[in-house]
Write an enzyme that holds these catalytic residues in place. Sequence first.
Site, PDB file in Angstrom:
ATOM      1  NE  ARG A 208       7.772   0.541   0.597  1.00  0.00           N
ATOM      2  CZ  ARG A 208       9.063   0.209   0.513  1.00  0.00           C
ATOM      3  NH1 ARG A 208       9.725   0.383  -0.608  1.00  0.00           N
ATOM      4  NH2 ARG A 208       9.680  -0.316   1.546  1.00  0.00           N
TER       5      ARG A 208
ATOM      6  CD  GLU B 277       8.851   2.820   7.987  1.00  0.00           C
ATOM      7  OE1 GLU B 277       8.013   3.701   7.666  1.00  0.00           O
ATOM      8  OE2 GLU B 277       8.989   1.778   7.347  1.00  0.00           O
TER       9      GLU B 277
ATOM     10  NE  ARG C 197       2.598   0.389   0.281  1.00  0.00           N
ATOM     11  CZ  ARG C 197       3.553   0.407   1.203  1.00  0.00           C
ATOM     12  NH1 ARG C 197       3.936   1.564   1.728  1.00  0.00           N
ATOM     13  NH2 ARG C 197       4.137  -0.694   1.597  1.00  0.00           N
TER      14      ARG C 197
END
Length: 171
Positions: free
Chosen positions: A64, A72, A114
């Site tokens: 990320r 999104e 992540r």
Amino acid sequence: MGIGAHRGGRLGSVLLLLIAAAVLLRPWEPGAGSGPAAAHAYVTRAVDGDTIEARIDGRAEDVRYIGIDTPETVKPGAPVQCFGHRASDFDRHLVEHRRVRLVFGVERRDVYGRLLAYVYIGHRFVNAELVRRGLARTLAIPPNTLHSALFRRLELRAARAGRGLWGACSP
């Protein structure tokens, strides 16, 4: 209370402290501990505008981008947001199937597991490029705020110029 009981209490405290440290630091997880501050990776897929899948030392990782948030496109249960496809497409063309350098933040992983990183292709700072083009907003989450001031300046310039989402999307 005898000497043996006192030593046993101290030993129990030390053992409890070691167990607590192991649970908090999770040294058995890849990337745990201090580790390297940066790594080279091969991007196998751009998931969206601010997340990639990459191979680091033969290991698959979700990464990320630190300090930014693109609209999104793949979040379960959420509609595709304005300019989301543009941000994802730009990121895909920029990084997919290329070698990148990942510079890790103070906090290495997010709540989803992540890796958190600043991403570079040569001298090109991918996180900053997305903000500069109006494809991402700033998202400062302590302690990973090293480039927050830069991202904020780039965001203000993009917004004033009406670039990207700033000219196409309602707030």
